[in-house]
Write an enzyme that holds these catalytic residues in place. Structure first.
Site, mmCIF file in Angstrom:
data_model
loop_
_atom_site.group_PDB
_atom_site.id
_atom_site.type_symbol
_atom_site.label_atom_id
_atom_site.label_comp_id
_atom_site.label_asym_id
_atom_site.label_seq_id
_atom_site.Cartn_x
_atom_site.Cartn_y
_atom_site.Cartn_z
ATOM 1 N N HIS A 96 0.849 -1.197 0.000
ATOM 2 C CA HIS A 96 0.000 0.000 0.000
ATOM 3 C C HIS A 96 0.880 1.240 0.000
ATOM 4 C CE1 HIS A 96 -3.453 2.565 0.802
ATOM 5 N NE2 HIS A 96 -2.809 3.099 1.834
ATOM 6 N N SER A 97 0.608 2.183 -0.915
ATOM 7 C CA SER A 97 1.339 3.440 -1.020
ATOM 8 C C SER A 97 2.839 3.141 -1.223
ATOM 9 C CB SER A 97 1.062 4.308 0.212
ATOM 10 O OG SER A 97 1.436 5.644 -0.025
ATOM 11 N N MET A 98 3.729 3.602 -0.339
ATOM 12 C CA MET A 98 5.142 3.269 -0.504
ATOM 13 C C MET A 98 5.340 1.769 -0.666
ATOM 14 S SD MET A 98 8.333 3.692 2.185
ATOM 15 C CE MET A 98 7.773 2.313 3.219
#
Length: 260
Positions: A96-98
């Site tokens: 998720h995200s990074m």
């Protein structure tokens, strides 16, 4: 005193509970300033068909005494060493995200080593090869604490209650700055599309990863692609954990068909 025959728990996998009857093992990588505990509820939500393995990166929770890494290349190299021997017969990677950037590079590295995942699920991040198209400004990692706090308040980078807790911020901001350095120093290496299905998930109202960009993860696979947007913004994953876990479970157990 530890018994000589007692099993040792890897610092990378603090919440692991092996499930011999699971159809697939899922390694979950956290967002910036996130930790393995963010996926702990998934270990029961996705059982018994999916064995969830939350991954703990250096510098957070049980690994707080370690310095966080600031290079994606170094992080992925260490992830390969940790995850590679634990992949099992069939596994997938989620980020998720990074964590989506790390998950993609980890999948590429393991595929190059002859151990490709059965599925890659990326969440709330623009495609790795299109970092220049990110709708938000770069150089966030170099901001002062006050500037960084204002930036996070403006784009939903942290939940509002965390931004108001000075003690929590004193812990989170250095870690977040290190993780943002990972993202901002990331450079995509041109390579052939993965022969691994990719599913891109995101929030319908996420300004950091709009649906039009999420769909371009399709350019990084030759083995099938699906994109699904869920209610919410950048934190959709935590706003409704049951819906997010359900979406991940569905896509793992019903992967997209390869393009014809």
């Amino acid at each position: 005193m530890t018994r000589p025959d007692a099993p040792t728990r890897s610092p990378w996998f603090p919440f692991r509970a092996k499930q011999g009857d699971a159809e697939i093992r899922l390694f979950c990588l956290p967002p910036a300033a996130g930790a393995a505990s963010g996926y702990r509820s998934w270990t029961t939500r996705l059982a018994p068909r999916v064995e969830v393995v939350p991954v703990q990166l250096p510098g957070r929770e049980s690994r707080f005494v370690e310095d966080p890494l600031t290079s994606a290349g170094e992080l992925v190299a260490r992830l390969v060493d940790a995850v590679g021997p634990e992949t099992g017969a069939r596994y997938a990677v989620f980020g998720h995200s990074m964590g989506a950037l790390l998950a993609y590079d980890l999948a590429c590295a393991l595929a190059a080593a002859g151990r490709p995942p059965a599925h890659l699920v990326v969440s709330a991040h623009v495609p790795a090869h299109l970092m220049a198209l990110k709708p938000r400004p770069t150089h966030v990692a170099r901001m002062s604490d006050e500037e960084l706090r204002d930036y996070l308040a403006g784009n939903g980078g942290l939940a509002g209650e965390l931004l108001r807790d000075e003690e929590v911020l004193a812990i989170l901001l250095p870690l977040l700055r290190a993780d943002l350095s990972v993202c901002e120093s990331y450079r995509w290496t041109p390579r052939p599309p993965l022969e691994v299905p990719i599913t891109a998930l995101g929030g319908e109202h996420d300004p950091n990863a709009p649906g039009a960009l999420l769909r371009r993860w399709s350019e990084l696979t030759s083995a099938g692609f699906r994109c699904r947007l869920l209610p919410g913004g950048h934190h959709y994953l935590y706003d409704d954990p049951a819906a997010a876990a359900g979406a991940v479970s569905e896509t793992l157990l019903d992967p997209p068909e390869p393009s014809r």
